[in-house]
Write a protein that holds these residues in place. Sequence first.
Motif, mmCIF file in Angstrom:
data_model
loop_
_atom_site.group_PDB
_atom_site.id
_atom_site.type_symbol
_atom_site.label_atom_id
_atom_site.label_comp_id
_atom_site.label_asym_id
_atom_site.label_seq_id
_atom_site.Cartn_x
_atom_site.Cartn_y
_atom_site.Cartn_z
ATOM 1 N N ILE A 192 -8.912 10.444 6.519
ATOM 2 C CA ILE A 192 -7.610 10.610 6.147
ATOM 3 C C ILE A 192 -7.047 11.803 6.993
ATOM 4 C CG2 ILE A 192 -5.828 10.846 4.561
ATOM 5 C CD1 ILE A 192 -6.894 8.017 4.751
ATOM 6 N N SER A 193 -7.738 13.002 6.800
ATOM 7 C CA SER A 193 -7.202 14.309 7.602
ATOM 8 C C SER A 193 -7.382 13.970 9.050
ATOM 9 C CB SER A 193 -8.292 15.197 7.325
ATOM 10 O OG SER A 193 -8.335 15.847 5.772
ATOM 11 N N HIS A 194 -8.208 13.357 9.628
ATOM 12 C CA HIS A 194 -8.308 12.979 11.048
ATOM 13 C C HIS A 194 -7.190 12.179 11.495
ATOM 14 C CE1 HIS A 194 -10.366 12.804 14.802
ATOM 15 N NE2 HIS A 194 -10.410 11.356 14.777
ATOM 16 N N VAL A 195 -6.823 11.196 10.880
ATOM 17 C CA VAL A 195 -5.750 10.144 10.979
ATOM 18 C C VAL A 195 -4.510 10.691 10.738
ATOM 19 C CG1 VAL A 195 -5.025 7.806 10.926
ATOM 20 C CG2 VAL A 195 -7.371 8.310 10.816
ATOM 21 N N TYR A 196 -4.102 11.497 9.528
ATOM 22 C CA TYR A 196 -2.893 11.684 9.242
ATOM 23 C C TYR A 196 -2.727 13.074 8.935
ATOM 24 C CZ TYR A 196 -2.740 6.808 8.103
ATOM 25 O OH TYR A 196 -2.686 5.376 7.828
#
Length: 379
Positions: free
Chosen positions: A66-70
């Motif tokens: 989720i950190s990587h995407v958002y």
Amino acid sequence: MDQQPNYITSLTSLRGLAALWVMLFHLDVIFFYRDFGPFIPHELTGIITKGYRWVDFFFLLSGFVISHVYGAAFASSTDKVNLIKSFLWARFTRIYPLHLFILVLLIPFAAIVPVLFPAVVDGSWETFMAWPALLDNLLLINAMNQHVYLSWNIVSWSIGAEWWAYVCACFILPFVFKSNLTYKSIALVVSSAVLFGMFSIRGHLDITFDYGWLRCLAEFTVGTIVYQVFVHRVGEAWLSKNTSFLITALLIVIAFHFGLSDILLIPLFIALLLCAAYNNEIIKMVLEKKTLRYLGDISYSIYMMHGFWFLVFWFSLTYLKSELKITLLAVPLKLGLGVSFVSSTIISAHYTYHYIEIRARQLLRNAWFLKNEKSTVNG
């Protein structure tokens, strides 16, 4: 927002392998707690009996991905309200359609089976298929100590926990991405203290229907901080090596085999995650093999559908004992039932992935897009 920048493909395969491991754990639970003996003798190894630990890997991985995407969007956006709406809708359409589908399957199961096969109704039926717990499952609050045990799709407690981690992520991501090292360290220490406190009280981390949401939130937060380690390439020179991945994987297997402390698995899972994310050599090539990638693609369906088949097999064994008077399963029959459980899960996961997950997600996100486009035009 749904496009993943520089998609880390090797992590997808790890997710699939973790889902299979959890499935085997629950297969063992079926046989052992129905008094047909474990699938593999527990005194020999904890490889399967400690399989619940891979849920901790899921939560760490979720915070990382989720950190990587958002993460960058939350750190830089000037329109936080629309960003949060889009983010939560994207996550809701990712997890809820399949969750709802399985509940729709289980409702007639719960209504019809006791009528046709009353012998299967025992104490576990009253717990697993408790009608008062259905609303909590629908509302995704089934990991907040609302009922005395797991209910309906027994694995979906983690989906409820994950949803509330997504809600909290709207605040966690901006904090982690914009704060300095001191505040990141404080967040890591607090999250680790929560996990250690829960472990100290219970003696394990198999915390599900009651405080599973807290277990998930702490590990999700740790995952977001681990992503900061990845972004800054900390330890890459060593962790990117094939030998580092293999050593870490071996240590995890050893920890499972000997039943070492649950809390010890957290740093090992973090190391495995970083090793896979950094690696650009043979390990990456293996993890990107078509079969492994596909298992990762359908891992959510594997995870959710094996919860449905758990209930089917669990109560089928009750019927074998009470009606057919079978109290002992020969090894070939037990193996055959195990293969049937795994096959039923993977085959059904293939179809739910394509016809429930993907189609429902596309339909709901297209509806969202059309609604927003119409609002923009009208505005």
